[in-house]
Design a protein around this motif. Structure first.
Motif, PDB file in Angstrom:
ATOM      1  N   VAL A  71       0.376  -1.010  -0.153  1.00  0.00           N
ATOM      2  CA  VAL A  71      -0.311   0.185  -0.044  1.00  0.00           C
ATOM      3  C   VAL A  71       0.944   1.332   0.385  1.00  0.00           C
ATOM      4  O   VAL A  71       1.576   1.251   0.962  1.00  0.00           O
ATOM      5  N   TRP A 123      -7.087  -2.089   6.157  1.00  0.00           N
ATOM      6  CA  TRP A 123      -5.842  -2.916   5.104  1.00  0.00           C
ATOM      7  C   TRP A 123      -4.992  -4.169   6.230  1.00  0.00           C
ATOM      8  O   TRP A 123      -5.647  -5.282   5.379  1.00  0.00           O
ATOM      9  N   THR A 136       0.916  -7.264   4.991  1.00  0.00           N
ATOM     10  CA  THR A 136       0.563  -6.119   4.296  1.00  0.00           C
ATOM     11  C   THR A 136       1.377  -4.591   4.563  1.00  0.00           C
ATOM     12  O   THR A 136       1.931  -4.989   5.972  1.00  0.00           O
TER      13      THR A 136
END
Length: 305
Positions: free
Chosen positions: A111, A121, A130
């Protein structure tokens, strides 16, 4: 009787040195015994800790189920239930959520931008990895300190929004050299390529990439040209895993983001454009491609809404 007893009694005298030797011997045996117990305890402790560290994470990961549909719907609803203009709409969030749920576990999610949806997220990809990239080093450090489960890194953008036409033109001229579609950006000198990320991030086969940063709303802002270009190269340069990568560009309605996406993510890869989100699916490329797009960016292409 007394005389017999007296005559048979013998006096035994022990020399002091003998007593000393006996005492020293006893001490040595005691010291050896204590040392043996200590060594046995340490070996047992080390073995136990190694066994726990090697087995516990695997067991926890293997037994962690995916989020249920009800939990996902609740997260999306609460995350988008706001009138704030800096939050994504339910429709935009759901597109990314659907891609994460389709991803084979563990899912690798990159991201660009630390935003209101950061914790969302992380939660939606709770079985995967992530990683967040942000241009503000102080904010990245703050987020990691406040939320230790968040993996965030800061990066320096040398681009300016006002330079977008020149930067894209330079990248197209260098498409067979420094700005190749397939390469390790760590060693690239392309002006649009981010080469100061942590080294290990260039080796990850990213399954989903979201471009929601950096800022790009005034001429001196860094803009998202470099983030979009970097996402395009990372997706095409995968070495393993799923050959396809979902790339999402938020604020796709902005002219700069759309134009940069046309050049490097390519219209033929655009599967959906709705609200403020552009959704592309890119496939891994051979080692020496000579172009980003099969067709010119000026070609027309349909997008579902």
């Amino acid at each position: 009787m007394k005389n017999n007893v007296s005559n048979s009694t013998k006096l035994i005298l022990l020399h002091p040195s003998y007593l000393q030797k006996q005492a020293n011997s006893n001490r040595l045996w005691l010291l050896a015994f204590i040392s043996f117990l200590t060594l046995a305890f340490l070996l047992t402790l080390i073995y136990t800790r190694e066994s726990i560290s090697s087995t516990t994470p695997t067991a926890v990961t293997a037994s962690t189920p995916p989020l249920s549909s009800a939990v996902v719907r609740a997260l999306l609803q609460y995350a988008s239930n706001s009138n704030s203009t800096d939050r994504m709409s339910y429709t935009d969030i759901k597109q990314i959520s659907d891609a994460l749920r389709q991803c084979s576990q563990p899912c690798h999610f990159l991201v660009f931008g630390l935003t209101h949806e950061t914790l969302l997220w992380k939660a939606l990809n709770h079985n995967g990895r992530t990683v967040f990239i942000d241009e503000n080093r102080y904010y990245a450090a703050y987020i990691e300190e406040k939320y230790p489960e968040i993996e965030a890194y800061d990066v320096h953008y040398s681009t300016k929004l006002s330079e977008m036409p020149e930067l894209i033109a330079a990248a197209k001229e260098q498409v067979q050299n420094e700005c190749r579609p397939v390469q390790n950006l760590l060693f690239s000198e392309c002006k649009l390529g981010l080469n100061d990320l942590p080294n290990q991030l260039y080796e990850v086969d990213w399954d989903v990439i979201l471009v929601d940063g950096p800022r790009g709303y005034w001429p001196e802002a860094p803009g998202r040209m470099a983030a979009i270009f970097t996402a395009a190269v990372l997706a095409r340069s995968k070495k393993g895993g799923n050959p396809k990568t979902h790339v999402f560009v938020h604020d796709f309605n902005m002219e700069v983001d759309r134009a940069t996406s046309d050049e490097f993510l390519c219209r033929e890869n655009l599967v959906k454009s709705k609200d403020m989100m552009g959704h592309f699916v890119l496939e891994r490329m051979d080692a020496n491609p000579s172009h980003f797009c099969r067709h010119s960016s000026s070609s027309s292409s349909s997008s579902s809404s």
